[in-house]
Design a protein around this motif. Sequence first.
Motif, short mmCIF file in Angstrom:
data_model
loop_
_atom_site.label_atom_id
_atom_site.label_comp_id
_atom_site.label_asym_id
_atom_site.label_seq_id
_atom_site.Cartn_x
_atom_site.Cartn_y
_atom_site.Cartn_z
N ARG A 202 -0.32 -6.92 -12.68
CA ARG A 202 -1.71 -7.25 -12.50
C ARG A 202 -2.10 -7.98 -11.77
O ARG A 202 -3.08 -8.14 -10.86
CB ARG A 202 -2.49 -7.83 -14.02
N ILE A 205 -2.68 -6.83 -8.09
CA ILE A 205 -3.69 -6.14 -8.57
C ILE A 205 -4.93 -7.08 -8.36
O ILE A 205 -5.54 -6.47 -7.23
CB ILE A 205 -4.42 -5.23 -9.80
N GLN A 242 -8.30 3.18 1.78
CA GLN A 242 -8.08 3.60 1.20
C GLN A 242 -6.28 3.97 0.47
O GLN A 242 -6.24 3.82 -0.27
CB GLN A 242 -8.23 5.10 2.33
N THR A 245 -6.73 0.96 -1.78
CA THR A 245 -7.55 1.57 -2.57
C THR A 245 -6.53 2.74 -3.50
O THR A 245 -5.96 2.69 -5.22
CB THR A 245 -8.63 2.39 -2.54
N GLU A 246 -5.65 3.28 -3.37
CA GLU A 246 -4.35 4.76 -3.74
C GLU A 246 -3.69 3.00 -4.74
O GLU A 246 -3.28 3.86 -5.71
CB GLU A 246 -4.12 5.00 -2.58
N ARG A 247 -3.06 2.30 -3.97
CA ARG A 247 -2.19 1.37 -4.56
C ARG A 247 -2.26 0.95 -5.44
O ARG A 247 -1.80 0.28 -6.81
CB ARG A 247 -1.62 0.45 -3.68
N ILE A 248 -3.95 0.53 -5.95
CA ILE A 248 -4.52 -0.80 -7.11
C ILE A 248 -4.54 0.75 -7.88
O ILE A 248 -4.52 0.54 -8.97
CB ILE A 248 -5.64 -0.97 -6.49
N ASP A 249 -4.95 1.81 -7.35
CA ASP A 249 -4.81 3.30 -8.49
C ASP A 249 -3.48 3.14 -9.58
O ASP A 249 -3.87 2.76 -11.07
CB ASP A 249 -6.22 4.32 -8.47
N ASN A 250 -2.62 3.08 -8.36
CA ASN A 250 -1.56 3.43 -8.81
C ASN A 250 -0.78 2.35 -9.51
O ASN A 250 -0.38 2.62 -10.98
CB ASN A 250 -0.77 3.78 -8.08
N LYS A 252 -3.09 0.64 -11.85
CA LYS A 252 -3.72 0.94 -13.03
C LYS A 252 -2.88 1.92 -13.93
O LYS A 252 -2.54 1.32 -15.26
CB LYS A 252 -5.03 0.75 -12.36
N GLN A 253 -2.50 3.28 -13.10
CA GLN A 253 -2.00 3.89 -14.18
C GLN A 253 -0.40 3.44 -14.56
O GLN A 253 -0.40 3.54 -15.80
CB GLN A 253 -2.35 4.99 -13.17
N ARG A 254 0.16 3.14 -13.94
CA ARG A 254 1.09 1.90 -14.19
C ARG A 254 0.97 1.21 -15.62
O ARG A 254 2.05 1.32 -16.78
CB ARG A 254 1.70 1.45 -12.90
#
Length: 403
Positions: A202, A205, A242, A245-250, A252-254
């Motif tokens: 967190r 992020i 981009q 954004t992908e790193r942040i989404d990854n 969040k999924q973790r």
Amino acid sequence: MRIGQGCIDFLLSEPSVTVTEQNLADRVRYILRSNTFDVTELERLRREAVPSSGENTAAEDAAPQLAEQTANVDAAVNTPVVVDSNDDGTVAQEPELEQMRSTLEEAIVETRSTTLENRPRLPRLALSKRNRAVVRALNPMLVTYLEASRDLCDTDSILFGAALAVCRIIGAKLSTAGRATGQSSAIPAWRIRIEERIAKARALIGRLIRFRSGNTRPRIVRTVRMAFAETNVSLSQPDIMQKLTERIDNLKQRIAAWGKRIRRYTERSTRFNQNRLFQSDQKRLYKSLERPIVSGTGPAPNQADMVAFWRSLWSEPVNHNEGPWTEVVASQCASITPMDPVIITPDDVAEAVRRAPNWKSPGLDGLHHYWLKGFMSSRTTWCDTYEWCRRTDTARNTYSSHV
């Protein structure tokens, strides 16, 4: 024991075995520390290890080479023992006895002025002759304190102080913090590790979002570079937004996966505890399912109100209108022989304590059964306390039956 002479004797008797002076010194240190032999046996071994006039020249030439090592080993491992050669628990010298009595006095005074939560955690002691001898040496010293004991709490403080004195005399390690702060956390270790991962993710992020919003402070930039250190992504790439954004989404999924793991492990642990409680105490399980156990909430009761409430129940005479069935029951019970009064003796206390495990988890006082077994002088005090409780309960029941 003389290390050099012992090594030579061993080599002469077992020429096929390879042994060095250091190995033999380590073995001597282990034997002395583990109290494998008593004082009498060690003295006999020392006398046998002294070189005699009839021994060969090789032994006489090799012994002086290890004299310095022998002295160092003896100085390192020969701990002063306070018992005599018979190991009957008596103190060898009067100064040692006075020192033990002073340590006992300080420990009892310290324990009496310390709350239960702040008491140190007593360690588990090895069942060695020396430790048992120290306990037996302190046992007669407790008689004076136990005879002047005011109540059950004071008796418990005296015994805990004696246990603390034993630990200090033998050099056992004691926790500096109280038992309330020294206890392990109720949260399991696996959950703590996962929560730490979630907290770090967190925080990362948050910094990635700030960098994406235009914050280029050196600390933020350094964190972003560390986040992409294991990849070929560079902050100067045109598609860096981009990638962020992908790193942040990854991340969040973790975090979501870690959260589900915590919930899954928690539910499994709850089911396991409930199944185990169902096998041991079903009533307690059903009560825990009906309502949560809440303790220590709300204001404390007023002492004056409590005294007035119980005084109104026990001190005021009450006239009851008994029915005819009471006379029938009284006539039927007239032929029953009353039970003899229960008298608790020191032997009863010893038998009850003997069957208890030595190092079972103690109660709030932190006193293990080992100390109740060792301090035999407290058995009379326990009997007097139980007898007082029995007389008090009998008097209360008699009073309530007459009211």
